[in-house]
Design a protein around this motif. Structure first.
Motif, PDB file in Angstrom:
ATOM      1  N   ILE A  11       1.491   6.921   6.214  1.00  0.00           N
ATOM      2  CA  ILE A  11       2.630   6.277   6.858  1.00  0.00           C
ATOM      3  C   ILE A  11       2.474   4.598   6.569  1.00  0.00           C
ATOM      4  O   ILE A  11       3.639   3.873   5.942  1.00  0.00           O
ATOM      5  CB  ILE A  11       3.046   6.595   8.212  1.00  0.00           C
ATOM      6  N   THR A  14       2.651   3.887   2.691  1.00  0.00           N
ATOM      7  CA  THR A  14       3.989   3.958   2.325  1.00  0.00           C
ATOM      8  C   THR A  14       4.666   2.765   2.716  1.00  0.00           C
ATOM      9  O   THR A  14       5.630   2.078   1.700  1.00  0.00           O
ATOM     10  CB  THR A  14       4.684   5.292   2.700  1.00  0.00           C
ATOM     11  N   GLU A  15       4.431   2.458   3.920  1.00  0.00           N
ATOM     12  CA  GLU A  15       5.080   1.066   4.225  1.00  0.00           C
ATOM     13  C   GLU A  15       4.878  -0.071   3.528  1.00  0.00           C
ATOM     14  O   GLU A  15       5.626  -1.173   3.164  1.00  0.00           O
ATOM     15  CB  GLU A  15       4.863   0.734   5.667  1.00  0.00           C
ATOM     16  N   THR A  16       3.473  -0.342   3.052  1.00  0.00           N
ATOM     17  CA  THR A  16       3.068  -1.241   2.514  1.00  0.00           C
ATOM     18  C   THR A  16       3.652  -1.179   0.830  1.00  0.00           C
ATOM     19  O   THR A  16       4.120  -2.386   0.469  1.00  0.00           O
ATOM     20  CB  THR A  16       1.366  -1.282   2.276  1.00  0.00           C
ATOM     21  N   THR A  18       6.255   0.291   0.078  1.00  0.00           N
ATOM     22  CA  THR A  18       7.823   0.016  -0.106  1.00  0.00           C
ATOM     23  C   THR A  18       8.102  -1.653   0.328  1.00  0.00           C
ATOM     24  O   THR A  18       8.934  -2.000  -0.496  1.00  0.00           O
ATOM     25  CB  THR A  18       8.199   0.838   1.345  1.00  0.00           C
ATOM     26  N   ALA A  19       7.405  -2.390   0.827  1.00  0.00           N
ATOM     27  CA  ALA A  19       7.583  -3.747   1.121  1.00  0.00           C
ATOM     28  C   ALA A  19       7.180  -4.489  -0.407  1.00  0.00           C
ATOM     29  O   ALA A  19       7.980  -5.136  -0.724  1.00  0.00           O
ATOM     30  CB  ALA A  19       6.621  -4.192   2.064  1.00  0.00           C
TER      31      ALA A  19
END
Length: 88
Positions: A11, A14-16, A18-19
């Motif tokens: 998670i 993925t956030e990193t 995506t940013a």
């Protein structure tokens, strides 16, 4: 929310990513818009300069895996075609 440690890490990663991808795509869109703005204003020198920056940005995005290489090629081709048509 995930309970397993590896799922929690996925998670976060993925956030990193995506940013990062979002920032790169935004920069590409800005560069492409600069090219088309210069074309609309019929400023050939500005269009060529913007094209050079846009190509560089697109190639970087392609090498980082944000865009597929064929997508990058297609976008570059369309930009070059638009600039060349403006010149003639």
């Amino acid at each position: 929310m995930a309970n397993i440690k590896s799922a929690k890490k996925r998670i976060l990663v993925t956030e990193t990513r995506t940013a990062r991808n979002k920032a790169i795509k935004s920069k590409v869109k800005t560069m492409v818009k600069k090219v088309y703005t210069a074309i609309d204003e019929k400023d050939q020198d500005a269009a060529k300069a913007a094209l050079k920056e846009a190509i560089s940005t697109l190639n970087k995005a392609g090498s980082k895996g944000v865009y597929h290489k064929n997508t990058v090629s297609r976008k570059i081709s369309r930009l070059q075609k638009a600039v060349n048509e403006m010149a003639s």
